[in-house]
Enzyme design. Structure first.
Site, PDB file in Angstrom:
ATOM      1  N   CYS A  19       0.839  -1.200   0.000  1.00  0.00           N
ATOM      2  CA  CYS A  19       0.000   0.000   0.000  1.00  0.00           C
ATOM      3  C   CYS A  19       0.873   1.248   0.000  1.00  0.00           C
ATOM      4  CB  CYS A  19      -0.937   0.001   1.202  1.00  0.00           C
ATOM      5  SG  CYS A  19      -2.087   1.402   1.212  1.00  0.00           S
ATOM      6  N   CYS A  58      -0.530   4.142   1.995  1.00  0.00           N
ATOM      7  CA  CYS A  58      -0.463   3.926   3.451  1.00  0.00           C
ATOM      8  C   CYS A  58       0.930   4.204   3.991  1.00  0.00           C
ATOM      9  CB  CYS A  58      -0.834   2.483   3.796  1.00  0.00           C
ATOM     10  SG  CYS A  58      -2.467   1.944   3.247  1.00  0.00           S
ATOM     11  N   ASP A  59       1.944   3.709   3.289  1.00  0.00           N
ATOM     12  CA  ASP A  59       3.298   3.675   3.846  1.00  0.00           C
ATOM     13  C   ASP A  59       4.306   4.568   3.130  1.00  0.00           C
ATOM     14  OD1 ASP A  59       2.449   1.784   5.712  1.00  0.00           O
ATOM     15  OD2 ASP A  59       2.791   0.142   4.308  1.00  0.00           O
TER      16      ASP A  59
END
Length: 304
Positions: free
Chosen positions: A128, A131-132
């Protein structure tokens, strides 16, 4: 009954339990869902300093249980939506009847199958980028894939990272032309065509990847590329197989819902989260759809 314990499932449990519907939630194969594989979540509202993914899911579970949700371990292996009450069968053969069902089983990111992906999960390996990606500001990362998702991830990461390698197995990109043009125009994205990642290395996290470049039928070159992060963008598989006999899905398996609702084509059966979302795949979106599914389930029960 709620099937799945990610943000969608737990949010649905919070809303249905507060409505005194006495929901039963089965956690499924991976309690807490995909977020339990993420070290820190910084883009979910309410956590100004960020939060460990496992901790966040434990918080959601605690909140659901506080209002009376019955959270149980177990995997649903069979569903019968031919008539209400609907029958769901667990892996041990136990059958549960329910007037309404919220399917929140999520989707599983596809990985290459390398042992190192598991070894460095949460230490440089991610599926992701949104996300990261923040954790790799001014660093060097690799994205594996050649479709639209891979190109989107590479472009997103290029706005944060110093350097992005796009590792493409084929000699061409499968992405739409506009995405290809944008990737090629990005100065800090380097496309590695006809390359395969064969492993990762590093002492306390990912420090590089082993790659092989195919030059011909019997001609390959092996070398290492220094990176700090390794992102998979080769697709997701929605966890909908158990239900596909009864609900409509797209060609990949994402459950289709009716209009701007979480209702499937089966009355009283709803879907929420990544199992029906091929576009956003974000925890906050999943939570929102879990809320919608819960409210719609409550209104449906009022008609019985």
């Amino acid at each position: 009954m709620i099937i799945g314990s990610g943000p969608a499932g737990y949010t649905a449990a919070i809303y249905t339990s507060r409505a005194n519907l006495k929901p039963v939630l089965y956690c499924g194969l991976q309690t807490g869902g995909q977020l339990t594989q993420t070290t820190e979540v910084e883009n979910f509202p309410g956590y100004p300093q960020g939060v460990d993914g496992n901790q966040m899911m434990m918080d959601l579970r605690e909140q659901a249980e506080r209002f009376g949700a019955d959270v149980r371990d177990g995997i649903v292996t069979k569903a019968d939506f031919s008539k209400a009450p609907y029958v769901l069968t667990l892996e041990d053969g136990t059958q549960i009847e329910s007037d309404t069902v919220i399917i929140a089983t999520g989707a599983s990111a596809k990985y290459l199958g390398l042992d190192d992906e598991e070894k460095y999960r949460g230490q440089g390996v991610s599926a992701c980028a949104t996300c990261d990606g923040f954790f790799y500001r001014k660093r060097t990362v690799a994205v594996v894939g050649g479709g639209d998702t891979a190109c989107e991830d590479a472009l997103y990461l290029s706005s944060l990272a110093k350097k992005v390698y796009l590792v493409v197995r084929k000699p061409f990109l499968r992405a739409s032309q506009v995405m290809q043009d944008r990737v090629r125009a990005a100065e800090n994205i380097e496309i590695l065509f006809e390359h395969n990642a064969t492993g990762l290395y590093g002492e306390n996290g990912v420090e590089g990847m082993h790659v092989v470049k195919r030059k011909g039928e019997a001609d390959e070159s092996h070398y290492d590329v220094a990176i700090d992060g390794f992102f998979l963008a080769i697709g997701h598989k929605p966890n909908s197989d158990v239900f596909r006999e009864w609900v409509d899905t797209d060609e990949i398996g994402y459950i289709r819902t009716v209009g701007n609702t979480q209702q499937t084509r089966v009355p009283g059966v709803f879907a929420a989260g990544d199992v029906c979302d091929p576009v956003y795949r974000q925890a906050i979106v999943a939570a929102g759809s879990g809320c919608k599914a819960a409210l719609e389930a409550e209104r449906y029960l009022q008609t019985l």
